[in-house]
Scaffold this motif. Sequence first.
Motif, PDB file in Angstrom:
ATOM      1  N   MET A   1       0.281 -11.228  -1.454  1.00 15.82           N
ATOM      2  CA  MET A   1       0.222 -10.606   0.177  1.00 15.82           C
ATOM      3  C   MET A   1      -0.440 -10.983   0.878  1.00 15.82           C
ATOM      4  O   MET A   1      -1.086 -11.985   0.774  1.00 15.82           O
ATOM      5  N   VAL A   2       0.074 -11.128   2.124  1.00 12.61           N
ATOM      6  CA  VAL A   2      -0.241 -11.623   3.660  1.00 12.61           C
ATOM      7  C   VAL A   2      -1.863 -10.860   4.280  1.00 12.61           C
ATOM      8  O   VAL A   2      -1.678  -9.672   4.456  1.00 12.61           O
ATOM      9  N   THR A   3      -2.455 -11.741   4.106  1.00 19.08           N
ATOM     10  CA  THR A   3      -3.399 -10.862   4.870  1.00 19.08           C
ATOM     11  C   THR A   3      -4.149 -12.062   6.116  1.00 19.08           C
ATOM     12  O   THR A   3      -4.198 -13.351   6.429  1.00 19.08           O
ATOM     13  N   LYS A   4      -3.949 -10.891   7.178  1.00 26.64           N
ATOM     14  CA  LYS A   4      -4.661 -11.387   9.014  1.00 26.64           C
ATOM     15  C   LYS A   4      -6.496 -11.275   8.872  1.00 26.64           C
ATOM     16  O   LYS A   4      -6.765 -10.326   8.544  1.00 26.64           O
ATOM     17  N   LYS A   5      -6.824 -12.664   9.009  1.00 27.93           N
ATOM     18  CA  LYS A   5      -8.518 -12.668   9.379  1.00 27.93           C
ATOM     19  C   LYS A   5      -9.390 -12.593  10.632  1.00 27.93           C
ATOM     20  O   LYS A   5      -8.168 -13.911  11.552  1.00 27.93           O
ATOM     21  N   GLY A   6     -10.374 -12.354  11.208  1.00 26.42           N
ATOM     22  CA  GLY A   6     -10.375 -12.867  12.648  1.00 26.42           C
ATOM     23  C   GLY A   6      -9.450 -13.167  13.454  1.00 26.42           C
ATOM     24  O   GLY A   6      -8.263 -12.025  13.669  1.00 26.42           O
ATOM     25  N   GLN A   7     -10.328 -12.975  15.110  1.00 26.29           N
ATOM     26  CA  GLN A   7      -9.357 -12.440  16.209  1.00 26.29           C
ATOM     27  C   GLN A   7      -8.873 -13.509  16.492  1.00 26.29           C
ATOM     28  O   GLN A   7      -7.102 -12.919  16.657  1.00 26.29           O
ATOM     29  N   ALA A   8      -8.413 -14.931  15.806  1.00 26.73           N
ATOM     30  CA  ALA A   8      -7.675 -15.711  16.443  1.00 26.73           C
ATOM     31  C   ALA A   8      -6.716 -15.252  15.558  1.00 26.73           C
ATOM     32  O   ALA A   8      -6.877 -15.056  14.107  1.00 26.73           O
ATOM     33  N   PRO A   9      -5.360 -15.658  15.598  1.00 29.64           N
ATOM     34  CA  PRO A   9      -4.068 -14.908  14.622  1.00 29.64           C
ATOM     35  C   PRO A   9      -3.330 -15.402  13.301  1.00 29.64           C
ATOM     36  O   PRO A   9      -3.309 -16.815  13.678  1.00 29.64           O
ATOM     37  N   TYR A  11      -3.017 -16.228   9.409  1.00 30.84           N
ATOM     38  CA  TYR A  11      -2.638 -15.314   8.687  1.00 30.84           C
ATOM     39  C   TYR A  11      -2.983 -16.360   7.129  1.00 30.84           C
ATOM     40  O   TYR A  11      -2.552 -18.042   7.406  1.00 30.84           O
ATOM     41  N   TYR A  12      -2.661 -15.344   5.931  1.00 33.14           N
ATOM     42  CA  TYR A  12      -2.958 -16.227   4.585  1.00 33.14           C
ATOM     43  C   TYR A  12      -2.237 -16.080   3.509  1.00 33.14           C
ATOM     44  O   TYR A  12      -2.463 -14.498   3.376  1.00 33.14           O
ATOM     45  N   GLY A  13      -1.666 -16.155   2.800  1.00 36.10           N
ATOM     46  CA  GLY A  13      -1.164 -16.016   1.587  1.00 36.10           C
ATOM     47  C   GLY A  13      -0.505 -17.093   1.193  1.00 36.10           C
ATOM     48  O   GLY A  13      -0.656 -18.076   0.614  1.00 36.10           O
ATOM     49  N   ASN A  26       2.005 -19.700  18.425  1.00 32.29           N
ATOM     50  CA  ASN A  26       0.812 -20.319  18.013  1.00 32.29           C
ATOM     51  C   ASN A  26       0.046 -19.652  17.342  1.00 32.29           C
ATOM     52  O   ASN A  26      -0.526 -20.284  16.790  1.00 32.29           O
ATOM     53  N   SER A  27       0.534 -18.782  16.197  1.00 34.12           N
ATOM     54  CA  SER A  27      -0.643 -17.828  15.466  1.00 34.12           C
ATOM     55  C   SER A  27      -0.063 -19.110  14.434  1.00 34.12           C
ATOM     56  O   SER A  27       0.602 -19.731  14.362  1.00 34.12           O
ATOM     57  N   HIS A  28      -1.322 -19.290  13.196  1.00 30.68           N
ATOM     58  CA  HIS A  28      -0.745 -19.580  12.020  1.00 30.68           C
ATOM     59  C   HIS A  28      -0.913 -19.400  10.612  1.00 30.68           C
ATOM     60  O   HIS A  28      -1.418 -18.128  10.958  1.00 30.68           O
ATOM     61  N   PHE A  29      -0.462 -19.706  10.143  1.00 33.96           N
ATOM     62  CA  PHE A  29       0.064 -19.469   8.650  1.00 33.96           C
ATOM     63  C   PHE A  29      -0.910 -20.767   7.536  1.00 33.96           C
ATOM     64  O   PHE A  29      -0.598 -21.968   7.470  1.00 33.96           O
ATOM     65  N   LYS A  30      -1.885 -20.260   6.579  1.00 31.77           N
ATOM     66  CA  LYS A  30      -1.685 -20.781   5.790  1.00 31.77           C
ATOM     67  C   LYS A  30      -1.486 -20.393   3.883  1.00 31.77           C
ATOM     68  O   LYS A  30      -1.822 -19.348   4.083  1.00 31.77           O
ATOM     69  N   GLU A  31      -0.760 -21.391   3.380  1.00 34.18           N
ATOM     70  CA  GLU A  31      -0.843 -21.080   1.945  1.00 34.18           C
ATOM     71  C   GLU A  31      -1.988 -21.135   1.246  1.00 34.18           C
ATOM     72  O   GLU A  31      -2.297 -21.991   1.189  1.00 34.18           O
ATOM     73  N   LEU A  32      -2.230 -20.867   0.708  1.00 32.21           N
ATOM     74  CA  LEU A  32      -2.932 -20.184  -0.247  1.00 32.21           C
ATOM     75  C   LEU A  32      -2.532 -21.328  -1.461  1.00 32.21           C
ATOM     76  O   LEU A  32      -3.806 -22.539  -2.330  1.00 32.21           O
TER      77      LEU A  32
END
Length: 52
Positions: A1-9, A11-13, A26-32
Amino acid sequence: MVTKKGQAPTYYGESSDTKPEGVIVNSHFKELDTGNEYYYTGESWEKIGGTE
Protein backbone atom coordinates in the motif's frame (compact mmCIF):
# COMPACT_ATOMS: atom_id res chain seq x y z
CA MET A 1 0.00 0.00 0.00
CA VAL A 2 1.35 3.45 -0.97
CA THR A 3 0.95 6.20 1.62
CA LYS A 4 1.48 9.96 1.25
CA LYS A 5 2.70 11.77 4.38
CA GLY A 6 3.16 15.47 5.16
CA GLN A 7 2.92 18.63 3.06
CA ALA A 8 5.90 17.76 0.88
CA PRO A 9 4.93 15.14 -1.67
CA THR A 10 6.72 12.10 -0.26
CA TYR A 11 5.23 8.68 -0.88
CA TYR A 12 6.08 5.46 0.94
CA GLY A 13 5.52 1.91 -0.21
CA GLU A 14 7.10 -1.45 -0.99
CA SER A 15 9.33 -2.09 -4.00
CA SER A 16 6.56 -4.29 -5.45
CA ASP A 17 4.04 -1.40 -5.33
CA THR A 18 3.29 0.58 -8.47
CA LYS A 19 4.65 4.09 -8.00
CA PRO A 20 1.95 6.78 -8.30
CA GLU A 21 1.38 8.58 -11.60
CA GLY A 22 0.29 12.16 -12.19
CA VAL A 23 2.18 13.52 -9.19
CA ILE A 24 4.06 16.80 -8.83
CA VAL A 25 7.56 17.00 -10.35
CA ASN A 26 10.25 16.29 -7.72
CA SER A 27 7.88 14.23 -5.58
CA HIS A 28 9.73 11.55 -3.65
CA PHE A 29 9.04 7.85 -3.17
CA LYS A 30 10.77 5.73 -0.53
CA GLU A 31 10.70 1.95 -0.70
CA LEU A 32 10.26 0.71 2.84
CA ASP A 33 11.60 -2.78 2.15
CA THR A 34 14.79 -1.75 0.28
CA GLY A 35 15.47 1.80 1.49
CA ASN A 36 15.78 2.99 -2.14
CA GLU A 37 14.56 6.50 -2.84
CA TYR A 38 13.23 7.95 -6.08
CA TYR A 39 12.15 11.35 -7.43
CA TYR A 40 9.60 12.06 -10.15
CA THR A 41 10.91 13.89 -13.24
CA GLY A 42 7.49 14.65 -14.66
CA GLU A 43 7.75 11.60 -16.91
CA SER A 44 9.28 8.83 -14.80
CA TRP A 45 10.59 7.88 -11.36
CA GLU A 46 14.40 8.06 -11.16
CA LYS A 47 16.46 6.46 -8.42
CA ILE A 48 18.32 8.89 -6.18
CA GLY A 49 22.03 8.08 -5.97
CA GLY A 50 22.34 6.00 -9.11
CA THR A 51 20.55 4.01 -11.72
CA GLU A 52 19.07 0.56 -11.68
